[in-house]
Design a protein around this motif. Structure first.
Motif, mmCIF file in Angstrom:
data_model
loop_
_atom_site.group_PDB
_atom_site.id
_atom_site.type_symbol
_atom_site.label_atom_id
_atom_site.label_comp_id
_atom_site.label_asym_id
_atom_site.label_seq_id
_atom_site.Cartn_x
_atom_site.Cartn_y
_atom_site.Cartn_z
ATOM 1 N N ILE A 150 14.567 -15.970 0.150
ATOM 2 C CA ILE A 150 13.864 -15.836 -1.125
ATOM 3 C C ILE A 150 12.499 -15.216 -0.847
ATOM 4 N N ASP A 151 12.301 -14.017 -1.324
ATOM 5 C CA ASP A 151 11.016 -13.339 -1.130
ATOM 6 C C ASP A 151 10.442 -13.017 -2.505
ATOM 7 N N ARG A 152 9.480 -13.833 -2.923
ATOM 8 C CA ARG A 152 8.940 -13.709 -4.292
ATOM 9 C C ARG A 152 8.053 -12.484 -4.445
ATOM 10 N N ASP A 153 7.734 -11.835 -3.359
ATOM 11 C CA ASP A 153 6.911 -10.621 -3.437
ATOM 12 C C ASP A 153 7.747 -9.354 -3.590
ATOM 13 N N ALA A 154 9.051 -9.474 -3.445
ATOM 14 C CA ALA A 154 9.899 -8.279 -3.568
ATOM 15 C C ALA A 154 9.975 -7.860 -5.036
ATOM 16 N N ALA A 155 9.898 -6.565 -5.282
ATOM 17 C CA ALA A 155 9.950 -6.062 -6.667
ATOM 18 C C ALA A 155 11.315 -6.319 -7.287
ATOM 19 N N SER A 156 12.347 -6.343 -6.464
ATOM 20 C CA SER A 156 13.703 -6.590 -6.963
ATOM 21 C C SER A 156 14.520 -7.161 -5.803
ATOM 22 N N ASP A 187 13.602 -3.790 -12.826
ATOM 23 C CA ASP A 187 12.923 -5.080 -12.655
ATOM 24 C C ASP A 187 11.408 -4.975 -12.781
ATOM 25 N N THR A 188 10.862 -3.776 -12.663
ATOM 26 C CA THR A 188 9.422 -3.609 -12.897
ATOM 27 C C THR A 188 9.172 -3.062 -14.304
ATOM 28 N N GLY A 189 10.213 -3.018 -15.135
ATOM 29 C CA GLY A 189 10.047 -2.496 -16.490
ATOM 30 C C GLY A 189 9.547 -1.069 -16.481
ATOM 31 N N GLY A 190 10.138 -0.250 -15.615
ATOM 32 C CA GLY A 190 9.694 1.144 -15.519
ATOM 33 C C GLY A 190 8.330 1.249 -14.853
ATOM 34 N N PHE A 191 8.149 0.475 -13.784
ATOM 35 C CA PHE A 191 6.884 0.441 -13.026
ATOM 36 C C PHE A 191 5.710 0.025 -13.919
ATOM 37 N N CYS A 192 5.971 -0.957 -14.792
ATOM 38 C CA CYS A 192 4.899 -1.444 -15.683
ATOM 39 C C CYS A 192 4.458 -2.856 -15.347
ATOM 40 N N TYR A 193 5.359 -3.707 -14.841
ATOM 41 C CA TYR A 193 4.962 -5.092 -14.631
ATOM 42 C C TYR A 193 5.726 -5.688 -13.451
ATOM 43 N N GLY A 194 5.565 -6.994 -13.299
ATOM 44 C CA GLY A 194 6.259 -7.659 -12.196
ATOM 45 C C GLY A 194 5.481 -7.461 -10.919
ATOM 46 N N GLY A 195 6.168 -7.661 -9.821
ATOM 47 C CA GLY A 195 5.478 -7.642 -8.536
ATOM 48 C C GLY A 195 5.264 -6.253 -7.981
ATOM 49 N N ILE A 196 4.627 -5.377 -8.775
ATOM 50 C CA ILE A 196 4.384 -4.028 -8.259
ATOM 51 C C ILE A 196 3.273 -4.065 -7.219
ATOM 52 N N GLN A 197 3.512 -3.394 -6.122
ATOM 53 C CA GLN A 197 2.522 -3.296 -5.051
ATOM 54 C C GLN A 197 2.524 -1.845 -4.573
ATOM 55 N N PRO A 198 1.530 -1.462 -3.773
ATOM 56 C CA PRO A 198 1.573 -0.102 -3.245
ATOM 57 C C PRO A 198 2.915 0.191 -2.568
ATOM 58 N N SER A 199 3.472 -0.819 -1.911
ATOM 59 C CA SER A 199 4.739 -0.605 -1.201
ATOM 60 C C SER A 199 5.895 -0.299 -2.157
ATOM 61 N N THR A 200 5.753 -0.713 -3.434
ATOM 62 C CA THR A 200 6.819 -0.433 -4.406
ATOM 63 C C THR A 200 6.944 1.082 -4.601
ATOM 64 N N PHE A 201 5.776 1.742 -4.637
ATOM 65 C CA PHE A 201 5.797 3.195 -4.836
ATOM 66 C C PHE A 201 6.268 3.910 -3.567
ATOM 67 N N ALA A 202 5.924 3.336 -2.425
ATOM 68 C CA ALA A 202 6.410 3.907 -1.164
ATOM 69 C C ALA A 202 7.939 3.803 -1.116
ATOM 70 N N LEU A 203 8.441 2.657 -1.567
ATOM 71 C CA LEU A 203 9.891 2.463 -1.608
ATOM 72 C C LEU A 203 10.531 3.477 -2.561
ATOM 73 N N ALA A 204 9.921 3.652 -3.735
ATOM 74 C CA ALA A 204 10.465 4.616 -4.702
ATOM 75 C C ALA A 204 10.477 6.015 -4.096
#
Ligand code: AMP
Ligand code: MN
Length: 355
Positions: A150-156, A187-204
């Motif tokens: 369980i990783d609560r920091d993961a965007a999805s 899961d980020t609502g189109g990169f609007c909310y949730g656990g978005i971090q700089p790494s989320t964009f790197a992943l994208a």
């Protein structure tokens, strides 16, 4: 390791569930739950991959990507959900292979449960006899499995599956990239909310380079709305109410019938209420045919709706959660407004209904 990463490994077959001896990492407790999960995947031959009922983009995309990983490893994977896949996810590669069922059975070495806080969340019967691998990112995630990541920091959860795929040394095919990108996008609502971090964009970026097409995926997810959904949104908007920092709306079962709406058409309607300027907590209530009420809760900032949903038997994330309540709608609304008001008061004393 992040403090928000929780792992627990039940190495032995002492309980009623009976992990196959050849896949259970007996006597070996690795540092990373991911390694233990990989070990289970390598040792087994046949797996069942499941997610929660009423599957969303993360559920569908992570199941498909997990199935593709197992395929590359030469394993057999059956993908099963209790409810059908929403239309907007049907174009995902391999979506036609997901089966719907009420009960699961078979000679599985393990069941991989994605995005669930317990076997019941799948609404599939027959889980209790299997070795359960739990991969989740919800704030309300629980260590219910024999192996838990369980990783609560993961965007999805898809992001966790992606890490697993990379750790396995498997190829990130365009199909896998498409599925994982969809999990992150939705899961980020189109990169609007949730656990978005700089790494989320790197992943994208990584996923886009690996062959995910953001424009095509957005077209499927956000620009393929059936007319019934807009008619249902219209019905919900005629019931929109506002009280200070809270807004809520609802549809009755009769509204569902009149607009020919499917269950999946309810997805996202709560965001009309959350989108109002000054609103910090939003709720969408849907009357089910049997009279219960399905509730979607959303918030901005520090209002923790997962805590409210969890108190009532549901769960989710700090800013997006859900639960099923007893009817009638008027009673459910009263209950939730009281909960949301005390939630607002707790973070902003004196401002709970300020406009
Ligand atoms: P929804 O409003 O149904 O889109 O759900 C919002 C979030 O809460 C999603 O991450 C769901 O997985 C989670 N969620 C919804 N219902 C439940 C439940 N009964 N138990 C645990 N998590 C839930
Ligand atoms: Mn998710």
């Amino acid at each position: 390791m992040s403090s928000r990463v929780h792992t627990s490994i039940d190495p032995g077959p002492q309980g009623t569930a009976s992990p196959r001896a050849d896949v259970s990492p007996v006597g070996w407790v690795p540092d990373q739950p991911m390694d233990a999960i990989l070990d289970v995947l390598r040792r087994g031959e046949r797996f069942l991959v499941c997610s929660h009922s009423r599957p969303d983009g993360d559920a569908v995309g992570s199941m498909l990507a997990m199935g593709m990983l197992l395929g590359q490893m030469g394993k057999r994977a059956d993908l099963v959900t209790a409810d059908r896949i929403p239309n907007i996810y049907r174009a995902l590669p391999g979506a036609e292979d997901i089966r719907t069922a009420m009960r699961v059975h078979g000679p599985y070495d393990a069941v991989i449960l994605l995005e669930c806080d317990g076997p019941d969340r799948t609404r599939l019967l027959g889980m209790e006899s299997f070795y359960l691998v739990n991969i989740d990112h919800h704030a309300t995630g629980r260590n219910f499995g024999h192996l838990n990541w369980i990783d609560r920091d993961a965007a999805s959860v898809g992001e966790l599956v992606y890490r697993l795929i990379k750790a396995a040394g498997a190829q990130i095919t365009p199909e896998i990239a498409t599925c994982i990108y969809t999990t992150v996008l939705t899961d980020t609502g189109g990169f609007c909310y949730g656990g978005i971090q700089p790494s989320t964009f790197a992943l994208a970026e990584e996923l886009t380079r690996a062959g995910a097409d953001p424009i095509q995926i957005a077209r499927e997810v956000y620009f393929s709305t059936p007319t019934s959904k807009l008619l249902l949104a219209g019905a919900a908007l005629t019931n929109l109410k506002r009280d200070g920092r809270l807004a809520w709306l609802w549809v009755t079962h009769a509204d569902m019938i009149r607009t020919c709406a499917a269950e999946e058409d309810c997805e996202g309607i709560v965001n009309y209420a959350l989108a109002i300027s000054g609103v910090e907590g939003a709720a969408f209530f849907r009357e089910l045919p049997e009279g219960c009420i399905r509730l979607s809760l959303r918030s901005k900032g520090r209002l923790d709706v997962a805590a409210i949903a969890a108190r009532l038997g549901g769960g989710g994330h700090e800013n997006a959660a859900g639960v099923t309540l007893d009817g009638p709608i008027s009673q459910a609304i009263e209950l939730i407004l009281a909960e949301l008001k005390s939630g607002i008061a707790a973070i902003q004393p004196g401002f709970e209904t300020a406009r």
